[in-house]
Design an enzyme around this catalytic site. Structure first.
Site, PDB file in Angstrom:
ATOM      1  N   ASP B  29       0.858  -1.182   0.000  1.00 27.33           N
ATOM      2  CA  ASP B  29       0.000   0.000   0.000  1.00 27.33           C
ATOM      3  C   ASP B  29       0.903   1.244   0.000  1.00 27.33           C
ATOM      4  O   ASP B  29       1.265   1.771   1.049  1.00 27.33           O
ATOM      5  CB  ASP B  29      -0.907  -0.023   1.231  1.00 27.33           C
ATOM      6  CG  ASP B  29      -1.922   1.113   1.212  1.00 27.33           C
ATOM      7  OD1 ASP B  29      -1.770   2.047   0.383  1.00 27.33           O
ATOM      8  OD2 ASP B  29      -2.855   1.074   2.030  1.00 27.33           O
ATOM      9  N   GLU B  81      28.212   8.096   0.882  1.00 24.51           N
ATOM     10  CA  GLU B  81      28.321   6.639   1.021  1.00 24.51           C
ATOM     11  C   GLU B  81      28.097   5.981  -0.333  1.00 24.51           C
ATOM     12  O   GLU B  81      27.943   4.775  -0.415  1.00 24.51           O
ATOM     13  CB  GLU B  81      27.352   6.114   2.075  1.00 24.51           C
ATOM     14  CG  GLU B  81      25.904   6.458   1.817  1.00 24.51           C
ATOM     15  CD  GLU B  81      24.987   5.837   2.860  1.00 24.51           C
ATOM     16  OE1 GLU B  81      24.959   6.377   3.978  1.00 24.51           O
ATOM     17  OE2 GLU B  81      24.332   4.842   2.563  1.00 24.51           O
ATOM     18  N   CYS B 113      25.214   9.088   6.758  1.00 26.92           N
ATOM     19  CA  CYS B 113      24.585  10.329   6.298  1.00 26.92           C
ATOM     20  C   CYS B 113      25.202  11.595   6.888  1.00 26.92           C
ATOM     21  O   CYS B 113      24.688  12.692   6.659  1.00 26.92           O
ATOM     22  CB  CYS B 113      23.098  10.307   6.607  1.00 26.92           C
ATOM     23  SG  CYS B 113      22.266   8.927   5.844  1.00 26.92           S
ATOM     24  N   ARG B 200      13.411  -1.635  12.960  1.00 28.96           N
ATOM     25  CA  ARG B 200      12.964  -0.673  13.986  1.00 28.96           C
ATOM     26  C   ARG B 200      14.107  -0.208  14.883  1.00 28.96           C
ATOM     27  O   ARG B 200      14.004   0.813  15.551  1.00 28.96           O
ATOM     28  CB  ARG B 200      11.848  -1.301  14.826  1.00 28.96           C
ATOM     29  CG  ARG B 200      10.610  -1.567  13.992  1.00 28.96           C
ATOM     30  CD  ARG B 200       9.504  -2.157  14.815  1.00 28.96           C
ATOM     31  NE  ARG B 200       9.062  -1.211  15.833  1.00 28.96           N
ATOM     32  CZ  ARG B 200       8.010  -1.434  16.609  1.00 28.96           C
ATOM     33  NH1 ARG B 200       7.314  -2.519  16.478  1.00 28.96           N
ATOM     34  NH2 ARG B 200       7.647  -0.549  17.509  1.00 28.96           N
ATOM     35  N   THR B 202      16.646   1.137  13.968  1.00 27.85           N
ATOM     36  CA  THR B 202      17.195   2.393  13.447  1.00 27.85           C
ATOM     37  C   THR B 202      16.550   3.614  14.100  1.00 27.85           C
ATOM     38  O   THR B 202      17.017   4.730  13.921  1.00 27.85           O
ATOM     39  CB  THR B 202      16.993   2.509  11.916  1.00 27.85           C
ATOM     40  OG1 THR B 202      15.599   2.435  11.639  1.00 27.85           O
ATOM     41  CG2 THR B 202      17.714   1.423  11.166  1.00 27.85           C
ATOM     42  N   HIS B 235      18.737  15.767  10.508  1.00 24.22           N
ATOM     43  CA  HIS B 235      18.839  14.765   9.441  1.00 24.22           C
ATOM     44  C   HIS B 235      17.430  14.225   9.196  1.00 24.22           C
ATOM     45  O   HIS B 235      16.638  14.068  10.128  1.00 24.22           O
ATOM     46  CB  HIS B 235      19.790  13.638   9.831  1.00 24.22           C
ATOM     47  CG  HIS B 235      19.788  12.536   8.823  1.00 24.22           C
ATOM     48  ND1 HIS B 235      20.043  12.777   7.498  1.00 24.22           N
ATOM     49  CD2 HIS B 235      19.491  11.206   8.922  1.00 24.22           C
ATOM     50  CE1 HIS B 235      19.939  11.648   6.821  1.00 24.22           C
ATOM     51  NE2 HIS B 235      19.600  10.693   7.657  1.00 24.22           N
ATOM     52  N   LYS B 240       9.073  12.140   8.881  1.00 19.87           N
ATOM     53  CA  LYS B 240       8.448  11.967  10.195  1.00 19.87           C
ATOM     54  C   LYS B 240       9.442  12.102  11.352  1.00 19.87           C
ATOM     55  O   LYS B 240       9.180  12.783  12.342  1.00 19.87           O
ATOM     56  CB  LYS B 240       7.812  10.578  10.241  1.00 19.87           C
ATOM     57  CG  LYS B 240       6.537  10.543  11.018  1.00 19.87           C
ATOM     58  CD  LYS B 240       5.841   9.230  10.803  1.00 19.87           C
ATOM     59  CE  LYS B 240       4.507   9.236  11.543  1.00 19.87           C
ATOM     60  NZ  LYS B 240       3.813   7.973  11.369  1.00 19.87           N
ATOM     61  N   ARG B 244       9.338  14.568  14.781  1.00 19.82           N
ATOM     62  CA  ARG B 244       9.237  14.012  16.130  1.00 19.82           C
ATOM     63  C   ARG B 244      10.421  14.471  16.986  1.00 19.82           C
ATOM     64  O   ARG B 244      10.248  14.849  18.152  1.00 19.82           O
ATOM     65  CB  ARG B 244       9.170  12.470  16.058  1.00 19.82           C
ATOM     66  CG  ARG B 244       8.972  11.812  17.393  1.00 19.82           C
ATOM     67  CD  ARG B 244       7.953  10.675  17.386  1.00 19.82           C
ATOM     68  NE  ARG B 244       8.255   9.637  16.420  1.00 19.82           N
ATOM     69  CZ  ARG B 244       8.766   8.437  16.747  1.00 19.82           C
ATOM     70  NH1 ARG B 244       9.062   8.143  17.994  1.00 19.82           N
ATOM     71  NH2 ARG B 244       8.962   7.516  15.822  1.00 19.82           N
ATOM     72  N   ASN B 267      15.046  10.976   1.159  1.00 19.94           N
ATOM     73  CA  ASN B 267      16.244  11.004   1.997  1.00 19.94           C
ATOM     74  C   ASN B 267      17.489  11.101   1.117  1.00 19.94           C
ATOM     75  O   ASN B 267      17.875  10.125   0.480  1.00 19.94           O
ATOM     76  CB  ASN B 267      16.293   9.720   2.840  1.00 19.94           C
ATOM     77  CG  ASN B 267      17.524   9.650   3.730  1.00 19.94           C
ATOM     78  OD1 ASN B 267      18.282  10.619   3.838  1.00 19.94           O
ATOM     79  ND2 ASN B 267      17.718   8.510   4.363  1.00 19.94           N
ATOM     80  N   SER B 297      24.425   6.895  10.455  1.00 18.29           N
ATOM     81  CA  SER B 297      24.313   5.572  11.055  1.00 18.29           C
ATOM     82  C   SER B 297      25.690   5.018  11.360  1.00 18.29           C
ATOM     83  O   SER B 297      26.666   5.306  10.687  1.00 18.29           O
ATOM     84  CB  SER B 297      23.573   4.631  10.104  1.00 18.29           C
ATOM     85  OG  SER B 297      22.227   5.004  10.029  1.00 18.29           O
TER      86      SER B 297
END
Lengths: 139, 352
Positions: B29, B81, B113, B200, B202, B235, B240, B244, B267, B297
């Site tokens: 979806d 990268e 990044c 998750r 990450t 970053h 989203k 946050r 991104n 990361s």
């Protein structure tokens, strides 16, 4: 193309360095060591100059049957460009479709990948052109 | 001695694809994914674009804004990268293409990044210690997610270049601070085409822990609080996470909107926070204060406390160079053309 041959052409491919005859003032691109009009009178008087990077399309064609290196980019536009400095050169026109351009469209030089010698070989870079959509540089 | 941004340049490729189109192919979806990530489209490079061409475009856009002699640039560092060569520095080609070569030092950086912001910090040290007049830091990526992987919906392409110096500063860097740990949230092994990630994992122990701690500690060092800033940029692996993080640190929506580009272009990895910062510099007024927090990361964060100066207006004379101009008017691709552009289709030997 052999690595040394391409490497020697880096100044003209990256930054549009041309030659100017110190005798008659004619500009040549790619640069020449001897002026084709003045011959020996130009020896030692050829000057290296940088083209301004902008010009207009003199004529163009859309390539549908592309050479191997350009298969992934077909159909693409190839044009003869008359640079503001008076010299003419041939280059692909990128980031646009055929209806976006025509004879007389103003274009500017950009920096793109020209090809590579296989997946493990050296990558060649140089100029391609796109439609001029920014403030022209001061001359 | 003041150290800061003397000029900056951005580059975003012309092509776009939507998560909805990617979802259509993989039977997911796409609309729900688009909503979940807050990414409506992502930028895609042409087949003849890579980190080298986009770094050159960003660097040339930087040079077009200012009157700096390229021979005065003493260092060029390119963070990415997705360097096209494993061995042969991107920075050497950029140096040649902007006529800064040969009297300079150049190298490529890698820290997921945040390699571009690490390059800014290196340049700050070099110019502050008077080793050179200017240093150029670039962050560019053409990163890919494996076909069908969650990353594919957001991994995009872009580049941004910053010229760091001590004179004619358009944005002063008041403070910088970094926070680094060994956190295996995302990686790509040598020779592998696509990166892997911890799903998750990450989020909380990686992105949020580093970004929030780094931002908070920088504000403590600078003696500032969220209300002291006009703009904040984090970053942005999606649209989203940065919203946050901003809320958790006490920033409002009006401070985050200008620097948040991932909803439109996805991104851009090493370029993400730098393009966001460029977008803020495009509209900010002298005296405005900016907080920028990068994340890479592996993992680490670099934070910068920045104040815009009067000089900024000198850099905004060409509307073509504005990030908003590069983001608007993108051309949309279907998945098949996108797969061809990104080399995801296996071709016969010799074809490319």
């Amino acid at each position: 193309m052999a690595i040394p041959r391409f490497w020697r052409e880096t100044p003209s491919r990256y930054n549009l360095f041309a030659s100017k005859c110190g005798n008659c003032g004619e500009v040549h691109f790619p640069p020449r060591f001897v002026c084709p009009s003045c011959h020996r009178k130009s020896i030692g008087r050829m000057e290296s100059i940088k083209l301004c990077g902008t010009g207009k399309i003199l004529s163009y064609s859309v390539v549908h049957d592309a050479p191997e290196d350009f298969e992934m980019q077909k159909p693409y536009i190839i044009a003869i460009i008359e640079m503001k400095d008076g010299v003419r050169l041939t280059a692909p026109i990128i980031d646009c479709d055929e209806p976006d351009i025509g004879i007389g469209t103003e274009v500017e030089a950009t920096f793109r990948k020209l090809g590579e010698e296989g997946k493990a070989g050296v990558i060649h870079y140089g100029y391609k052109f796109r439609r001029m959509n920014r403030t022209p540089p001061e001359k | 001695m003041d150290v800061g941004i003397v000029s900056y340049g951005a580059y975003v490729p012309r092509w776009r694809i939507t998560p909805v189109e990617i979802g259509r192919v993989w039977g997911t979806d796409g609309e729900a994914i688009s909503r979940g990530l807050n990414v409506k489209s992502k930028s895609v490079p042409s087949p003849d674009e890579d980190v080298i061409t986009m770094s050159v475009e960003a660097a040339r856009n930087l040079m077009r804004r200012c009157k700096v002699d390229p021979k005065d640039i003493g260092a060029i560092y390119v963070g990415s990268e997705s360097h096209p060569y494993a061995v042969k520095p991107t920075a050497t080609i950029v140096a040649e293409a902007i006529e800064a070569a040969p009297d300079l030092t150049a190298a490529d950086y890698e820290f997921a990044c945040k390699a571009g912001t690490a390059a800014i910090q290196t340049c700050m040290g070099l110019v502050a210690s008077n080793m050179m007049k200017y240093g150029m830091a670039i962050g560019t990526d053409t990163s890919q997610g494996a076909p069908g992987d969650a990353l594919e919906y957001s991994a995009s392409a872009g580049g941004a270049a910053f010229l760091i110096g001590t004179a004619d500063i358009a944005a002063r860097i008041n403070e910088t601070y970094s926070f680094t740990t060994d956190t295996p949230d995302f990686w790509r092994r040598e020779g592998e085409m696509y990166p892997r990630h911890g799903g998750r994992f990450t989020g909380e122990p990686a992105y949020f822990k580093h970004v929030l701690t780094c931002g908070k500690n920088l504000m403590e060092i600078a003696g500032t609080s969220p209300e002291d800033y006009d703009y904040v940029v984090f970053h942005q692996p999606n649209g989203k996470f940065p919203l946050r993080a901003a809320k958790m640190l006490g920033f409002g929506k009006e401070q985050t909107t200008t620097g948040l580009l991932s909803p439109m272009i996805g991104n851009t990895y090493s370029a993400a926070v730098l393009l966001g910062l460029a977008s803020i510099l495009d509209v900010s007024k002298p005296g405005d204060r900016i907080l920028a927090v990068a994340y890479g990361s592996g993992a680490g964060s670099d934070a910068f406390d920045i104040t815009v100066t009067e000089q900024i207006t000198e850099l905004r004379k060409d509307p073509f160079l504005l990030v908003s101009n590069m983001i608007s008017g993108g051309k949309y691709l279907d998945y098949a053309t996108y797969a061809k552009f990104r080399g995801k289709i296996t071709l016969a030997e010799g074809s490319r």
